[in-house]
Design an enzyme around this catalytic site. Structure first.
Site, mmCIF file in Angstrom:
data_model
loop_
_atom_site.group_PDB
_atom_site.id
_atom_site.type_symbol
_atom_site.label_atom_id
_atom_site.label_comp_id
_atom_site.label_asym_id
_atom_site.label_seq_id
_atom_site.Cartn_x
_atom_site.Cartn_y
_atom_site.Cartn_z
ATOM 1 N N ASP A 1 -4.908 2.938 -2.332
ATOM 2 C CA ASP A 1 -5.913 3.355 -1.333
ATOM 3 C C ASP A 1 -6.502 4.627 -1.690
ATOM 4 O O ASP A 1 -5.946 5.836 -1.571
ATOM 5 C CB ASP A 1 -5.691 3.502 0.238
ATOM 6 C CG ASP A 1 -5.316 2.140 0.599
ATOM 7 O OD1 ASP A 1 -3.953 1.932 1.149
ATOM 8 O OD2 ASP A 1 -6.126 1.558 0.759
ATOM 9 N N GLY B 1 1.448 -1.646 4.210
ATOM 10 C CA GLY B 1 1.855 -0.315 4.026
ATOM 11 C C GLY B 1 2.821 0.055 4.809
ATOM 12 O O GLY B 1 4.183 0.238 4.499
ATOM 13 N N SER B 2 2.482 0.824 5.894
ATOM 14 C CA SER B 2 3.760 1.006 6.935
ATOM 15 C C SER B 2 4.878 0.289 7.211
ATOM 16 O O SER B 2 6.177 0.424 7.383
ATOM 17 C CB SER B 2 3.131 1.539 8.185
ATOM 18 O OG SER B 2 2.583 0.647 8.789
ATOM 19 N N HIS C 1 -8.394 0.046 -3.961
ATOM 20 C CA HIS C 1 -9.341 0.013 -2.787
ATOM 21 C C HIS C 1 -10.032 1.124 -2.271
ATOM 22 O O HIS C 1 -9.440 2.358 -2.075
ATOM 23 C CB HIS C 1 -8.388 -0.506 -1.437
ATOM 24 C CG HIS C 1 -9.067 -0.598 -0.072
ATOM 25 N ND1 HIS C 1 -8.516 -0.359 1.114
ATOM 26 C CD2 HIS C 1 -10.394 -0.452 -0.052
ATOM 27 C CE1 HIS C 1 -9.438 -0.506 2.119
ATOM 28 N NE2 HIS C 1 -10.630 -0.442 1.478
ATOM 29 N N SER D 1 1.028 -1.252 0.000
ATOM 30 C CA SER D 1 -0.001 -0.178 0.083
ATOM 31 C C SER D 1 0.759 1.315 0.043
ATOM 32 O O SER D 1 1.589 1.302 0.878
ATOM 33 C CB SER D 1 -0.894 -0.046 1.404
ATOM 34 O OG SER D 1 -1.262 1.243 1.467
ATOM 35 N N MET E 1 -10.955 -5.930 6.694
ATOM 36 C CA MET E 1 -10.231 -4.547 6.920
ATOM 37 C C MET E 1 -9.939 -4.908 8.813
ATOM 38 O O MET E 1 -10.814 -5.384 9.402
ATOM 39 C CB MET E 1 -11.142 -3.396 7.270
ATOM 40 C CG MET E 1 -11.371 -2.840 5.665
ATOM 41 S SD MET E 1 -9.779 -2.409 5.030
ATOM 42 C CE MET E 1 -9.259 -0.975 6.126
ATOM 43 N N HIS F 1 -1.423 -1.749 -4.003
ATOM 44 C CA HIS F 1 -2.391 -1.642 -3.322
ATOM 45 C C HIS F 1 -2.574 -0.018 -3.318
ATOM 46 O O HIS F 1 -1.910 0.805 -2.724
ATOM 47 C CB HIS F 1 -2.431 -2.256 -1.920
ATOM 48 C CG HIS F 1 -3.778 -2.116 -1.162
ATOM 49 N ND1 HIS F 1 -4.945 -2.875 -1.445
ATOM 50 C CD2 HIS F 1 -4.340 -1.186 -0.263
ATOM 51 C CE1 HIS F 1 -5.964 -2.577 -0.399
ATOM 52 N NE2 HIS F 1 -5.492 -1.580 -0.017
ATOM 53 N N MET G 1 -9.276 7.638 -0.917
ATOM 54 C CA MET G 1 -10.326 8.022 -0.156
ATOM 55 C C MET G 1 -10.862 9.442 -0.457
ATOM 56 O O MET G 1 -10.251 10.420 -0.847
ATOM 57 C CB MET G 1 -9.435 8.360 1.426
ATOM 58 C CG MET G 1 -8.656 7.061 1.817
ATOM 59 S SD MET G 1 -7.810 7.306 3.165
ATOM 60 C CE MET G 1 -6.926 5.585 3.480
ATOM 61 N N MET H 1 -12.328 3.722 -0.867
ATOM 62 C CA MET H 1 -12.794 4.329 0.369
ATOM 63 C C MET H 1 -13.768 5.310 -0.022
ATOM 64 O O MET H 1 -13.405 6.488 0.538
ATOM 65 C CB MET H 1 -11.899 4.210 1.762
ATOM 66 C CG MET H 1 -11.401 2.878 2.008
ATOM 67 S SD MET H 1 -9.741 3.093 2.786
ATOM 68 C CE MET H 1 -8.759 2.945 1.682
ATOM 69 N N ASP I 1 -6.239 -6.198 5.268
ATOM 70 C CA ASP I 1 -5.773 -4.987 5.117
ATOM 71 C C ASP I 1 -5.875 -4.154 6.463
ATOM 72 O O ASP I 1 -7.040 -3.899 6.825
ATOM 73 C CB ASP I 1 -6.856 -4.244 4.041
ATOM 74 C CG ASP I 1 -6.143 -2.925 3.467
ATOM 75 O OD1 ASP I 1 -6.774 -1.925 2.868
ATOM 76 O OD2 ASP I 1 -5.124 -2.615 4.059
ATOM 77 N N GLY I 2 -4.760 -3.802 7.045
ATOM 78 C CA GLY I 2 -4.565 -3.128 8.085
ATOM 79 C C GLY I 2 -3.730 -3.844 9.099
ATOM 80 O O GLY I 2 -4.171 -4.737 9.631
ATOM 81 N N GLY I 3 -2.598 -3.170 9.281
ATOM 82 C CA GLY I 3 -1.577 -3.925 10.259
ATOM 83 C C GLY I 3 -0.878 -4.866 9.598
ATOM 84 O O GLY I 3 -0.371 -5.917 10.611
ATOM 85 N N GLY J 1 -9.058 4.535 6.669
ATOM 86 C CA GLY J 1 -8.815 5.928 6.727
ATOM 87 C C GLY J 1 -7.427 6.284 6.866
ATOM 88 O O GLY J 1 -6.814 7.190 6.397
ATOM 89 N N PHE J 2 -6.391 5.320 7.535
ATOM 90 C CA PHE J 2 -5.125 5.818 7.878
ATOM 91 C C PHE J 2 -4.180 4.275 8.082
ATOM 92 O O PHE J 2 -4.695 3.173 8.258
ATOM 93 C CB PHE J 2 -4.882 6.396 9.215
ATOM 94 C CG PHE J 2 -5.768 7.725 9.045
ATOM 95 C CD1 PHE J 2 -7.340 7.774 9.947
ATOM 96 C CD2 PHE J 2 -5.226 8.806 8.895
ATOM 97 C CE1 PHE J 2 -7.893 8.989 9.629
ATOM 98 C CE2 PHE J 2 -5.967 10.098 8.606
ATOM 99 C CZ PHE J 2 -7.441 9.820 9.172
ATOM 100 N N GLY J 3 -2.909 4.566 7.577
ATOM 101 C CA GLY J 3 -2.160 3.568 7.525
ATOM 102 C C GLY J 3 -1.149 3.701 9.134
ATOM 103 O O GLY J 3 -1.568 4.450 9.825
HETATM 104 C C1 DX5 Z 1 -6.337 2.030 5.403
HETATM 105 C C2 DX5 Z 1 -5.763 1.419 4.136
HETATM 106 C C3 DX5 Z 1 -4.735 0.524 4.244
HETATM 107 C C4 DX5 Z 1 -3.541 0.884 4.940
HETATM 108 C C5 DX5 Z 1 -2.799 -0.080 5.501
HETATM 109 O O1 DX5 Z 1 -7.663 2.564 5.234
HETATM 110 O O2 DX5 Z 1 -6.792 0.928 3.517
HETATM 111 O O3 DX5 Z 1 -4.766 -0.221 2.950
HETATM 112 O O4 DX5 Z 1 -3.010 1.838 4.040
HETATM 113 O O5 DX5 Z 1 -1.386 0.534 6.064
HETATM 114 P P1 DX5 Z 1 -0.780 -0.358 7.176
HETATM 115 O O6 DX5 Z 1 -0.341 -1.685 6.405
HETATM 116 O O7 DX5 Z 1 0.327 0.685 7.701
HETATM 117 O O8 DX5 Z 1 -1.941 -0.788 8.255
HETATM 118 ZN ZN ZN Z 2 -6.462 -0.551 1.786
#
Ligand code: DX5
Ligand code: ZN
Length: 242
Positions: free
Chosen positions: A50, A213-214, A81, A23, A153, A48, A52, A83, A191-193, A158-160
């Site tokens: 994102d 992502g992060s 993705h 991501s 999810m 990926h 938004m 959102m 998706d997420g963490g 909304g955030f990484g």
């Molecule tokens: C959050 C996004 C995710 C996010 C994942 O709303 O949909 O794709 O970027 O970031 P990490 O891997 O850092 O949780």
């Molecule tokens: Zn995503």
């Protein structure tokens, strides 16, 4: 949260390994093309994206024009993705931008969902629905014949960089396979963490694609992190496959 439809579903493997989707949300937004190239060079399997809109989620990122520009940078598959509140209104633009799959949220206004999924598949791409942590998989009822992808999810969208919700993973990942269309792309994505520390739980859920992502963009060695997440998840996933 009752997600029992296929809790004991057998996990059939379309491929032996879990895939890693990078991501770019947490990447350097001043150098997006370079950051996509970096993920490609590091061995990520997908990009990926994102999107938004500041309405469906309290954040605003990039649109189809950015995706169209990044399309020239890599041949990796693009997983969008969305959102956004009105995915049905913008499907053509994301198809034209070169997305290989388009996943949006089942929490949007229902009348647009089935037509948008059908249009994405008619264009020869993979169609997916995503469920927020608090949305039960039963919200996907009625769309099963149209779903190539179920995106679970494991953070609030909304955030990484947020903390992984292990209880959501345990409740939904394996069960989500019960909402995939027979003969479709057959992908449960998480998706997420997504990171090395959560890869075992994610793999144990039989997950096909792990968004990271992060974990990737903050890593000292992105390629090593891709290998680490993929190998831990794939080993756990293999123990779940029948
Ligand atoms: C959050 C996004 C995710 C996010 C994942 O709303 O949909 O794709 O970027 O970031 P990490 O891997 O850092 O949780
Ligand atoms: Zn995503």
């Amino acid at each position: 949260m009752t997600n029992t439809r296929s809790a004991g579903a057998s996990v059939t493997a379309r491929r032996p390994q879990a895939l890693i989707a990078a991501s770019i949300l947490d990447s350097d937004q001043a150098r997006l093309a370079d950051e996509v190239r970096r993920a490609d060079a590091a061995g990520a399997d997908r990009i990926h994206l994102d999107v938004m809109d500041g309405h469906f989620v309290p954040n605003l990122t990039f649109g189809w024009k950015t995706i169209e520009a990044l399309r020239r940078v890599t041949s990796l598959p693009f997983d969008a993705h969305l959102m956004i509140a009105e995915p049905g209104r913008w499907t053509e633009q994301f198809l034209d931008a070169g997305c290989d799959s388009i996943t949006f949220h089942v929490e949007v206004a229902a009348p647009q969902i089935a037509p948008a999924l059908a249009r994405i598949r008619e264009a020869g791409r993979s169609a997916g629905l995503s469920v927020k942590p608090g949305t039960p998989l039963s919200a996907l009822d009625g769309y099963r014949e149209l779903l190539d992808i179920v995106l679970v999810m494991t953070v609030e969208p909304g955030f990484g960089g947020q903390s992984f919700m292990a209880d959501v993973a345990d409740a939904k990942l394996l069960a989500a396979r019960g909402w995939l269309a027979p003969g479709g792309a057959n992908e449960v994505q998480v998706d997420g963490g997504g990171r090395a520390a959560t890869a075992e739980v994610i793999g144990r859920g039989g997950t096909d694609v792990i968004v990271a992502g992060s974990a990737l963009y903050r890593a000292d060695d992105m390629a090593a992190e891709v290998v680490r997440i993929r190998s831990i998840a794939s080993a756990a996933r293999a123990a779940t496959l029948v």
